[in-house]
Design an enzyme around this catalytic site. Structure first.
Site, PDB file in Angstrom:
ATOM      1  N   ASP A  22       0.917   9.661  29.287  1.00  0.00           N
ATOM      2  CA  ASP A  22      -0.086   8.769  29.890  1.00  0.00           C
ATOM      3  C   ASP A  22       0.333   7.327  29.625  1.00  0.00           C
ATOM      4  O   ASP A  22       1.273   7.079  28.887  1.00  0.00           O
ATOM      5  CB  ASP A  22      -1.470   9.037  29.280  1.00  0.00           C
ATOM      6  CG  ASP A  22      -1.462   8.858  27.775  1.00  0.00           C
ATOM      7  OD1 ASP A  22      -1.244   9.843  27.064  1.00  0.00           O
ATOM      8  OD2 ASP A  22      -1.625   7.708  27.309  1.00  0.00           O
TER       9      ASP A  22
ATOM     10  N   GLU B  62       0.733  10.042  15.082  1.00  0.00           N
ATOM     11  CA  GLU B  62       1.327  10.720  13.905  1.00  0.00           C
ATOM     12  C   GLU B  62       2.642  10.154  13.390  1.00  0.00           C
ATOM     13  O   GLU B  62       2.950  10.305  12.196  1.00  0.00           O
ATOM     14  CB  GLU B  62       1.552  12.224  14.201  1.00  0.00           C
ATOM     15  CG  GLU B  62       0.293  13.010  14.523  1.00  0.00           C
ATOM     16  CD  GLU B  62      -0.128  12.921  15.983  1.00  0.00           C
ATOM     17  OE1 GLU B  62       0.730  12.503  16.810  1.00  0.00           O
ATOM     18  OE2 GLU B  62      -1.291  13.224  16.311  1.00  0.00           O
TER      19      GLU B  62
ATOM     20  N   GLU C  38       2.548  21.394  21.517  1.00  0.00           N
ATOM     21  CA  GLU C  38       3.841  20.761  21.223  1.00  0.00           C
ATOM     22  C   GLU C  38       4.794  21.720  20.517  1.00  0.00           C
ATOM     23  O   GLU C  38       6.008  21.494  20.492  1.00  0.00           O
ATOM     24  CB  GLU C  38       3.612  19.494  20.385  1.00  0.00           C
ATOM     25  CG  GLU C  38       2.931  18.406  21.212  1.00  0.00           C
ATOM     26  CD  GLU C  38       2.431  17.231  20.392  1.00  0.00           C
ATOM     27  OE1 GLU C  38       2.331  16.129  20.960  1.00  0.00           O
ATOM     28  OE2 GLU C  38       2.101  17.398  19.199  1.00  0.00           O
TER      29      GLU C  38
HETATM   30  N1  SAH Z   1      -7.051  16.319  24.052  1.00  0.00           N
HETATM   31  C1  SAH Z   1      -6.977  16.485  22.633  1.00  0.00           C
HETATM   32  C2  SAH Z   1      -6.872  15.169  21.906  1.00  0.00           C
HETATM   33  C3  SAH Z   1      -5.522  14.511  22.098  1.00  0.00           C
HETATM   34  S1  SAH Z   1      -5.283  13.124  21.087  1.00  0.00           S
HETATM   35  C4  SAH Z   1      -8.242  17.230  22.188  1.00  0.00           C
HETATM   36  O1  SAH Z   1      -9.250  17.121  22.829  1.00  0.00           O
HETATM   37  O2  SAH Z   1      -8.153  17.934  21.187  1.00  0.00           O
HETATM   38  C5  SAH Z   1      -3.714  12.578  21.665  1.00  0.00           C
HETATM   39  C6  SAH Z   1      -2.488  13.233  21.068  1.00  0.00           C
HETATM   40  O3  SAH Z   1      -1.351  12.917  21.854  1.00  0.00           O
HETATM   41  C7  SAH Z   1      -2.121  12.720  19.679  1.00  0.00           C
HETATM   42  O4  SAH Z   1      -1.510  13.750  18.943  1.00  0.00           O
HETATM   43  C8  SAH Z   1      -1.165  11.549  19.949  1.00  0.00           C
HETATM   44  O5  SAH Z   1      -0.083  11.531  19.064  1.00  0.00           O
HETATM   45  C9  SAH Z   1      -0.666  11.760  21.369  1.00  0.00           C
HETATM   46  N2  SAH Z   1      -1.003  10.703  22.360  1.00  0.00           N
HETATM   47  C10 SAH Z   1      -0.684  10.792  23.667  1.00  0.00           C
HETATM   48  N3  SAH Z   1      -1.177   9.734  24.353  1.00  0.00           N
HETATM   49  C11 SAH Z   1      -1.829   8.938  23.458  1.00  0.00           C
HETATM   50  C12 SAH Z   1      -2.585   7.733  23.578  1.00  0.00           C
HETATM   51  N4  SAH Z   1      -2.788   7.135  24.754  1.00  0.00           N
HETATM   52  N5  SAH Z   1      -3.131   7.219  22.442  1.00  0.00           N
HETATM   53  C13 SAH Z   1      -2.946   7.820  21.252  1.00  0.00           C
HETATM   54  N6  SAH Z   1      -2.268   8.968  21.094  1.00  0.00           N
HETATM   55  C14 SAH Z   1      -1.711   9.540  22.181  1.00  0.00           C
END
Ligand code: SAH
Length: 230
Positions: free
Chosen positions: A196, A173, A12
């Site tokens: 998503d 966040e 980001e």
């Molecule tokens: N793929 C990452 C984890 C991502 S967590 C890893 O393995 O390290 C998801 C991140 O994107 C968070 O920072 C959140 O703010 C955002 N986000 C996007 N889609 C989300 C969803 N369906 N639920 C919660 N957070 C989501």
């Protein structure tokens, strides 16, 4: 005027660092803070790591240690409102914490004594976002963002959050950054591009679209910085 730009994940922040070109960096409390000048504006840039606690720490550090006077968040989110498709931009009017629950004591979801269910973002920054969207010929949705320490990949949970908080998008966040900025009286703004639909395909969609959606959000935020520097 010093402005903080924060994200949660490296993806980001990378497009933002690329855009500013030159910067200095400083390690503090387990994170790297980048300082730069862009369009006549002094910037402090960082990604916090995922979740409410890390993001609260970073927001607070950017304000209290680095002297940021306004804060812009750029990142990705899961869409709840069916109007929101992957790549679309949502601007938070207010945020809440969907996983904060002391309802056993008769309080509403998202509430603790001394707090509030919703925290509003800065109206001026939202209006600037709308005029930037206009000039880019881009549609943005203004709406409620719900935050919690969960990656939501479940239709039932997503619908519950949507109904309980009238939320349009969810992430991990924004709500905690809102608490920090509100307490320290710092105007703030949360922008998210959809990665998503927070449903059973969410993790696949997230992996496929994280980079493009994060770039979408970063590009928009930098246009806002240009506007703020005018
Ligand atoms: N793929 C990452 C984890 C991502 S967590 C890893 O393995 O390290 C998801 C991140 O994107 C968070 O920072 C959140 O703010 C955002 N986000 C996007 N889609 C989300 C969803 N369906 N639920 C919660 N957070 C989501």
């Amino acid at each position: 005027m010093k402005i903080a730009i924060m994200g949660a994940m490296p993806e980001e922040i990378e497009p933002i660092l690329k855009k500013v070109g030159q910067y200095t960096s400083q390690e503090y409390a387990g994170n790297t803070y980048y300082e730069a000048q862009y369009a006549g504006v002094e910037l402090v840039i960082a990604y916090s790591k995922i979740g409410k606690v890390f993001s609260a720490l970073t927001a607070s550090t950017m304000i209290q240690k680095f002297g940021a006077q306004q804060l812009l968040f750029s990142g990705v989110a899961g869409g709840i409102n069916p109007k929101l498709k992957v790549g679309d931009i949502v601007v938070a009017t207010k945020l809440c914490q969907h996983d904060l629950d002391i309802t056993a004591f008769g309080h509403p979801y998202g509430f603790v004594p001394g707090g509030a269910v919703y925290i509003e973002t800065d109206k001026r920054l939202c209006n600037i976002a709308l005029s930037v969207a206009n000039s880019m010929n881009k549609k943005v949705l203004e709406g409620v963002i719900a935050t919690g320490d969960q990656f939501v990949a479940n239709e039932e949970r997503k619908n519950w959050i949507g109904t309980t908080f009238e939320a349009d998008a969810l992430e991990m966040e924004g709500g905690s950054v809102a608490v920090v900025c509100n307490a320290l009286d710092i105007p703030f703004f949360i922008l998210r591009a959809i990665s998503d639909a927070a449903d059973m395909d969410a993790s696949f969609s997230f992996d496929a679209f994280l980079e493009s959606s994060a770039e979408e959000s970063a590009e928009f935020i930098m246009k806002m910085v240009e506007e703020l520097g005018r």
